[in-house]
Design an enzyme around this catalytic site. Structure first.
Site, short mmCIF file in Angstrom:
data_model
loop_
_atom_site.label_atom_id
_atom_site.label_comp_id
_atom_site.label_asym_id
_atom_site.label_seq_id
_atom_site.Cartn_x
_atom_site.Cartn_y
_atom_site.Cartn_z
N LYS A 1 -17.23 29.78 -37.67
CA LYS A 1 -17.50 30.19 -36.28
C LYS A 1 -18.85 30.90 -36.27
CE LYS A 1 -15.18 29.99 -32.32
NZ LYS A 1 -14.34 28.86 -31.88
N GLY B 1 -6.83 33.55 -17.03
CA GLY B 1 -8.08 32.84 -17.30
C GLY B 1 -8.07 31.49 -16.63
N GLY C 1 -10.96 29.43 -16.31
CA GLY C 1 -12.19 28.72 -16.62
C GLY C 1 -11.90 27.28 -16.97
#
Length: 353
Positions: A81, A182, A184
Site C-alpha cells: 500500500k 459512506g 462514495g
C-alpha cells in the site's frame, strides 16, 4: 515520525519506504508487507493526515490487509500500500503524481499500485506515464480495467446477501434494513444494488449533501454521520474509513450483521471477539471487499502477458466471494473462534506466516 518497526501495526513488513521529493512537494510512504505470493499489490491513498504517525499507521495496516486480501482471493499477489500525505487543501499536481510514479518504478516491480481513497482513474493514467507497475487504467469494449470501485461494490453486495442468508435465514433482501456508512464510489454502489432488491436503506456520509442526494434518488433515509453506527438495522455496512469498531462503538451497535467495504474496520485485534460475544455476524473486511483488487490484478497480469480479459471473467471471480465468507463463518461456528481470527489464520497460512 517514530521508527516504524516500533509501531504496534508493524508486522515484519518486507519494506517500508519514506519518499520525499522537494521539487514536487511529494511526501509518501510505500509499505510492502509480503511478496510471498507475487508482487505486492495495493492501491495508493491520497489523504490529509493530522499527524505523520497516522499516515504510517495507515500504510502498515493497509499493506498487511492487502496481503491477507490477495491471499484469500486466490491472487498471485502479495500485499502493499502507498499513502501520499496531502496538504490541508489536498493539492494534487502533475509533478507530484509524476514523482510518485518514479518512486513506484524505482521498486522494479515489487509493488503494483492502483486507485484508493482520493485517487482517480486519471491519476493512475498519469502515474502510468512514469511506470508500468500500475493498474486500474481505463478500458473499453468490455475489457477488464478501469475504476475498481464497482467491482468492490458488487462483492460487498453479494457478501451482504450471503450474510443475510446465513444469519437471518432469508434469501430475499426485500424489507431487510441496511445502514450504510459512506456513500462514495463503493458505498453508493452498494446502496444502489440493494435498493433494486427492495432493501430498506439508511445512509450517512461526512458529505451530508451527497448522502441526502443519493437517498432521494433511491428512496432511502439519510441520517447524521454520528448516528449511523447506532441505527437500528439488520445489517451495518461500513464503507468509509477504518478503525470504527472499538471498545466504545461495539457495545452500542444495534444490528445482527456487520458487512462492509471499509478497510481495517476492527480498531484492534480483540474487537472481533467483542462482536462475536454480542452474537453479531462479522464479514472480515478484506474478504468481502476483494472485488476491486480482483479486477486490478486480472487487468495487470493480462497486460503483462499481452492479453485482454473480459469483464465477465472478473465478474465470475468476484462472484466467488460469498463462498469464501461461508467457509469462514462455518469454521467460526464449528470452532467457537471469531470470524476475523479464522480468516487471519487462513490468510497467514497462504502467505507462509
Amino acid at each position: 515520525m517514530t521508527a516504524f518497526w516500533t509501531e504496534p501495526d508493524f508486522d515484519d513488513h518486507e519494506l517500508v519506504q519514506l519518499v520525499h521529493d522537494r521539487k514536487s512537494g511529494l511526501t509518501a510512504i510505500i509499505a510492502l508487507h509480503s511478496t510471498h505470493l507475487g508482487p505486492a499489490g495495493g492501491g495508493t491513498r491520497f489523504w490529509h493526515y493530522g499527524e505523520p504517525k497516522a499516515a504510517m499507521r495507515d500504510a502498515l495496516r493497509l499493506s498487511r490487509g492487502m496481503s491477507y486480501k490477495n491471499a484469500m482471493a486466490g491472487l498471485p499477489m502479495g500485499g502493499g500500500k502507498a499513502v501520499i500525505l496531502a496538504d490541508e487543501n489536498r493539492t494534487k499536481t502533475p509533478e507530484l503524481m509524476a514523482a510518485f510514479g518514479d518512486a513506484v518504478d524505482a521498486l522494479g516491480g515489487r509493488y503494483v499500485t492502483a486507485e484508493d481513497v482520493g485517487i482517480t482513474e486519471a491519476d493512475m493514467v498519469a502515474v502510468s506515464q512514469r511506470t508500468s507497475f500500475v493498474s486500474g487504467l481505463p478500458s473499453s469494449d468490455g475489457k477488464a480495467g478501469g475504476d475498481p470501485g464497482p467491482f468492490t461494490a458488487m462483492g460487498i453486495y453479494l457478501g451482504i446477501k450471503a450474510a443475510v442468508v446465513h444469519k437471518l435465514g432469508t434469501d430475499s433482501m426485500a424489507g431487510v434494513r441496511v445502514a450504510i456508512q459512506g456513500t462514495g464510489s463503493v458505498g453508493g454502489g452498494v446502496a444502489r444494488l440493494l435498493a433494486k432488491d427492495g432493501a430498506k436503506l439508511v445512509l450517512a456520509d461526512v458529505d451530508a449533501a451527497r448522502a441526502r442526494a443519493l437517498a432521494e434518488q433511491i428512496g432511502a433515509e439519510a441520517v447524521a454521520p454520528d448516528t449511523i453506527l447506532t441505527t437500528e438495522c439488520d445489517v451495518l455496512s461500513p464503507n468509509a474509513l477504518g478503525a470504527i469498531l472499538d471498545d466504545r462503538t461495539i457495545p452500542a451497535l444495534n444490528c445482527a450483521i456487520v458487512a462492509g467495504g471499509a478497510n481495517n474496520q476492527l480498531a484492534r485485534a480483540h474487537h472481533g471477539a467483542l462482536l462475536a460475544e454480542r452474537g453479531i455476524l462479522y464479514a472480515p473486511d478484506y474478504v468481502i471487499n476483494a472485488g476491486g483488487i480482483i479486477s486490478v490484478a486480472t487487468e495487470y497480469f493480462a497486460r503483462v502477458e499481452g492479453k485482454h480479459t473480459d469483464v465477465s471473467e472478473v465478474d465470475a471471480l468476484v462472484a466467488r466471494i460469498p463462498e469464501r465468507l461461508k467457509r469462514i463463518w462455518n469454521e467460526s461456528e464449528a470452532s467457537g473462534t471469531p470470524s476475523d481470527v479464522v480468516a487471519d489464520r487462513m490468510a497467514q497460512e497462504r502467505i507462509g506466516r
